[in-house]
Design a protein around this motif. Structure first.
Motif, PDB file in Angstrom:
ATOM      1  N   THR A   1     -24.590 -22.356 -27.638  1.00 28.40           N
ATOM      2  CA  THR A   1     -23.736 -22.300 -26.457  1.00 28.40           C
ATOM      3  C   THR A   1     -22.918 -23.578 -26.320  1.00 28.40           C
ATOM      4  N   GLN A   2     -23.524 -24.705 -26.648  1.00 32.14           N
ATOM      5  CA  GLN A   2     -22.790 -25.976 -26.598  1.00 32.14           C
ATOM      6  C   GLN A   2     -21.621 -25.977 -27.574  1.00 32.14           C
ATOM      7  N   TYR A   3     -21.825 -25.413 -28.770  1.00 27.97           N
ATOM      8  CA  TYR A   3     -20.736 -25.342 -29.744  1.00 27.97           C
ATOM      9  C   TYR A   3     -19.568 -24.538 -29.173  1.00 27.97           C
ATOM     10  N   ILE A   4     -19.871 -23.424 -28.527  1.00 24.00           N
ATOM     11  CA  ILE A   4     -18.817 -22.578 -27.953  1.00 24.00           C
ATOM     12  C   ILE A   4     -18.042 -23.354 -26.889  1.00 24.00           C
ATOM     13  N   GLU A   5     -18.767 -24.069 -26.020  1.00 24.18           N
ATOM     14  CA  GLU A   5     -18.109 -24.862 -24.972  1.00 24.18           C
ATOM     15  C   GLU A   5     -17.222 -25.946 -25.574  1.00 24.18           C
ATOM     16  N   LYS A   6     -17.739 -26.637 -26.594  1.00 25.36           N
ATOM     17  CA  LYS A   6     -16.970 -27.719 -27.226  1.00 25.36           C
ATOM     18  C   LYS A   6     -15.746 -27.169 -27.957  1.00 25.36           C
ATOM     19  N   LEU A   7     -15.887 -25.998 -28.582  1.00 26.64           N
ATOM     20  CA  LEU A   7     -14.744 -25.390 -29.260  1.00 26.64           C
ATOM     21  C   LEU A   7     -13.645 -25.023 -28.263  1.00 26.64           C
ATOM     22  N   LYS A   8     -14.026 -24.545 -27.087  1.00 27.26           N
ATOM     23  CA  LYS A   8     -13.036 -24.244 -26.044  1.00 27.26           C
ATOM     24  C   LYS A   8     -12.303 -25.522 -25.625  1.00 27.26           C
ATOM     25  N   GLN A   9     -13.050 -26.619 -25.470  1.00 25.98           N
ATOM     26  CA  GLN A   9     -12.423 -27.892 -25.096  1.00 25.98           C
ATOM     27  C   GLN A   9     -11.461 -28.368 -26.182  1.00 25.98           C
ATOM     28  N   LEU A  10     -11.880 -28.260 -27.435  1.00 23.44           N
ATOM     29  CA  LEU A  10     -11.004 -28.671 -28.540  1.00 23.44           C
ATOM     30  C   LEU A  10      -9.743 -27.830 -28.570  1.00 23.44           C
ATOM     31  N   ASN A  11      -9.882 -26.547 -28.318  1.00 19.60           N
ATOM     32  CA  ASN A  11      -8.715 -25.674 -28.326  1.00 19.60           C
ATOM     33  C   ASN A  11      -7.743 -26.042 -27.204  1.00 19.60           C
ATOM     34  N   LYS A  12      -8.264 -26.375 -26.028  1.00 20.85           N
ATOM     35  CA  LYS A  12      -7.393 -26.807 -24.925  1.00 20.85           C
ATOM     36  C   LYS A  12      -6.645 -28.080 -25.301  1.00 20.85           C
ATOM     37  N   GLN A  13      -7.347 -29.012 -25.939  1.00 23.29           N
ATOM     38  CA  GLN A  13      -6.711 -30.261 -26.361  1.00 23.29           C
ATOM     39  C   GLN A  13      -5.642 -29.982 -27.411  1.00 23.29           C
TER      40      GLN A  13
END
Length: 161
Positions: free
Chosen positions: A103-115
């Motif tokens: 779940t943490q990977y999914i959250e971090k991937l969303k943040q990276l995509n926003k950036q």
């Protein structure tokens, strides 16, 4: 901890090695199982935005204890504890931790995509070295994630076997 919980010393040391890869190991003598998985964490060497690396976390299933070992604080356990998971079911508890990590990977991937989207929008206006370096940092994070997720996936497959 090794003596108190009857855990092999290398089971406590190995997850502290940042180069350790995901794996499962069983010690016949102590009846302990070591599960090493990678968890995403912020790369402190990059200050402009959140860039990530992955670090190992060890989950040790002993006869009477469950011990986790990690080089840095992680909220993987906090998320599992909030669910009130029954720790007497050790394998289930370990799977809950692994699910929390996923779940943490999914959250971090969303943040990276926003950036990434923000940088790409800025690129339309003008191209700077800083923007290129920021994109390289995102790419580096994605490489860490891809490598770690492959190993983590192999561990989950082995656990289900």
């Amino acid at each position: 901890v090794s003596q108190l919980c009857n855990i092999p010393m290398e089971f406590l040391r190995d997850p502290l090695d940042l180069e350790e890869s995901a794996r499962i190991q069983y010690d016949e003598e102590t009846k302990c199982t070591l599960i090493i998985n990678d968890v995403p964490t912020i790369d402190m060497n990059h200050g402009q935005f959140d860039s990530y690396i992955t670090i190992p976390i060890g989950i040790i299933l002993g006869t009477d204890y469950i011990v986790t070992v990690c080089n840095q604080a992680t909220n993987s356990l906090e998320n599992v504890i909030k669910k009130n998971v029954n720790t007497s079911m050790k394998s289930r508890f370990a799977l809950e931790i692994l699910f929390s990590i996923s779940t943490q990977y999914i959250e971090k991937l969303k943040q990276l995509n926003k950036q990434r989207l923000k940088i790409e929008n800025n690129l339309r206006d003008s191209l700077t070295n800083k923007q290129l370096f920021d994109l390289m940092e995102i790419e580096k994070s994605l490489v860490y994630f891809l490598t770690s997720l492959k190993g983590n996936g192999d561990i989950i497959t082995k656990l289900f076997r």
